[in-house]
Design a protein around this motif. Sequence first.
Motif, PDB file in Angstrom:
ATOM      1  N   THR A 117       5.946   0.973   6.241  1.00 49.63           N
ATOM      2  CA  THR A 117       4.975   0.512   7.046  1.00 49.63           C
ATOM      3  C   THR A 117       5.656   0.074   8.326  1.00 49.63           C
ATOM      4  O   THR A 117       5.181  -0.542   9.299  1.00 49.63           O
ATOM      5  CB  THR A 117       5.124  -1.762   5.689  1.00 49.63           C
ATOM      6  OG1 THR A 117       5.959  -1.317   6.524  1.00 49.63           O
ATOM      7  CG2 THR A 117       4.286  -1.336   4.985  1.00 49.63           C
ATOM      8  N   VAL A 137       3.438  -3.354  -2.340  1.00 48.52           N
ATOM      9  CA  VAL A 137       1.732  -3.024  -2.373  1.00 48.52           C
ATOM     10  C   VAL A 137       0.779  -4.056  -3.215  1.00 48.52           C
ATOM     11  O   VAL A 137       1.489  -4.091  -4.483  1.00 48.52           O
ATOM     12  CB  VAL A 137       1.155  -1.886  -2.552  1.00 48.52           C
ATOM     13  CG1 VAL A 137      -0.792  -1.703  -2.887  1.00 48.52           C
ATOM     14  CG2 VAL A 137       1.852  -0.554  -2.120  1.00 48.52           C
ATOM     15  N   SER A 153      -5.828 -14.908   1.149  1.00 46.32           N
ATOM     16  CA  SER A 153      -5.671 -13.010   1.908  1.00 46.32           C
ATOM     17  C   SER A 153      -6.083 -11.703   1.297  1.00 46.32           C
ATOM     18  O   SER A 153      -6.441 -12.024   0.273  1.00 46.32           O
ATOM     19  CB  SER A 153      -3.946 -13.051   1.582  1.00 46.32           C
ATOM     20  OG  SER A 153      -3.178 -14.592   1.705  1.00 46.32           O
ATOM     21  N   ARG A 155      -6.632  -7.410   2.211  1.00 46.33           N
ATOM     22  CA  ARG A 155      -5.846  -6.334   2.684  1.00 46.33           C
ATOM     23  C   ARG A 155      -7.309  -5.240   2.408  1.00 46.33           C
ATOM     24  O   ARG A 155      -8.605  -5.102   2.558  1.00 46.33           O
ATOM     25  CB  ARG A 155      -5.321  -5.191   1.154  1.00 46.33           C
ATOM     26  CG  ARG A 155      -4.598  -3.877   1.463  1.00 46.33           C
ATOM     27  CD  ARG A 155      -4.415  -3.623   0.298  1.00 46.33           C
ATOM     28  NE  ARG A 155      -4.001  -2.381   0.462  1.00 46.33           N
ATOM     29  CZ  ARG A 155      -4.822  -1.107   1.549  1.00 46.33           C
ATOM     30  NH1 ARG A 155      -6.806  -0.738   0.665  1.00 46.33           N
ATOM     31  NH2 ARG A 155      -4.567   0.243   1.225  1.00 46.33           N
ATOM     32  N   MET A 169      -0.855  -0.136   5.556  1.00 46.70           N
ATOM     33  CA  MET A 169      -1.154  -2.002   4.627  1.00 46.70           C
ATOM     34  C   MET A 169      -2.120  -2.946   6.205  1.00 46.70           C
ATOM     35  O   MET A 169      -1.002  -2.887   6.861  1.00 46.70           O
ATOM     36  CB  MET A 169      -0.393  -2.048   4.107  1.00 46.70           C
ATOM     37  CG  MET A 169       0.127  -1.719   2.949  1.00 46.70           C
ATOM     38  SD  MET A 169      -1.340  -2.396   1.619  1.00 46.70           S
ATOM     39  CE  MET A 169      -0.515  -3.577   1.366  1.00 46.70           C
ATOM     40  N   THR A 170      -3.288  -2.997   5.943  1.00 49.45           N
ATOM     41  CA  THR A 170      -3.531  -3.737   7.319  1.00 49.45           C
ATOM     42  C   THR A 170      -4.302  -5.132   6.413  1.00 49.45           C
ATOM     43  O   THR A 170      -5.113  -5.133   5.328  1.00 49.45           O
ATOM     44  CB  THR A 170      -4.950  -2.973   7.670  1.00 49.45           C
ATOM     45  OG1 THR A 170      -4.699  -2.579   8.362  1.00 49.45           O
ATOM     46  CG2 THR A 170      -5.421  -4.132   8.678  1.00 49.45           C
ATOM     47  N   VAL A 171      -3.710  -6.188   6.782  1.00 49.05           N
ATOM     48  CA  VAL A 171      -3.877  -7.412   5.789  1.00 49.05           C
ATOM     49  C   VAL A 171      -3.575  -8.437   6.612  1.00 49.05           C
ATOM     50  O   VAL A 171      -3.796  -8.503   7.645  1.00 49.05           O
ATOM     51  CB  VAL A 171      -2.515  -8.177   4.438  1.00 49.05           C
ATOM     52  CG1 VAL A 171      -2.540  -7.159   3.894  1.00 49.05           C
ATOM     53  CG2 VAL A 171      -1.414  -7.569   5.476  1.00 49.05           C
ATOM     54  N   ALA A 258      -6.125 -10.081  -2.165  1.00 46.68           N
ATOM     55  CA  ALA A 258      -4.251  -9.607  -2.501  1.00 46.68           C
ATOM     56  C   ALA A 258      -3.989 -10.743  -2.355  1.00 46.68           C
ATOM     57  O   ALA A 258      -3.700 -11.538  -1.304  1.00 46.68           O
ATOM     58  CB  ALA A 258      -4.031  -9.182  -0.301  1.00 46.68           C
TER      59      ALA A 258
END
Length: 260
Positions: A117, A137, A153, A155, A169-171, A258
């Motif tokens: 990341t 992940v 949450s 993703r 990873m965009t969360v 997520a």
Amino acid sequence: MTMLSPRAPISRRAFAGVVFAAALPAIPAVAAPRTLSGSVSYRERMLLPPGAIIEVKLLDISLADAPARTIAETRVSGQRIPAPWTLRFDSRQIEPRRSYALQARILDRGQLLFTTTERHSVFAGGPNNTEIWVQRVAAQVQPATQASSPIGSWRLASLGGAETPDSIMTVITIADDGKVSGRGGCNGFGGNATVRGRTIRFSRMISTMMACAPDVMNQEQRFLKTLERVQRWSIERRTGRLVLLDPGARPLMTLEHAPI
């Protein structure tokens, strides 16, 4: 009347040398093999599944508007962490004015378990960043625990109609009080969301200012900009994905639940 002197004739030895040089075949450039070594680690206290594969790539990330180009790739099997790796490549592929970075992933039967990341730059004039740390992940939620609101949450799964890569990873987390936090893939961000029924509006997000690989930065910036256009939400009944829509109810992005 001035007489011009005749041109001096070429000697037989000089002529033979010219003919011999012209007849020589072109000599191909000699390959310049090079290696780059390091390790892959993670902070979780857990063993990898027996069939896990550790994948490391050397990427040319010079172009922000184009996919990264793979220079070299290696795969390591086993449960040993830190996992040592070695990449072999031709040094003629490395150009001084271009940008290069390492990417690592850990997969189990095709499922992504860990990924990089942060940017791991190499050949940038300083020490090569070959000790690669990967982040876990989040496991995919089962259909039985599907969400019924945007609170929670999530993703990023698709943006602008295109699926997003597993390597970025965009969360985002939307709290009950409307506070929003998350990570775009490189930078952390925060702001607020107002949810009323099926409508949702996001404030402009404030983020940190770190620089990462161009493809990561591109997705992060597009995601944050698109949030400002969102006005409605829905949950896909079959997949449980959160769909964020524009004022005309057209999908802007989809996100997978997520849980932390």
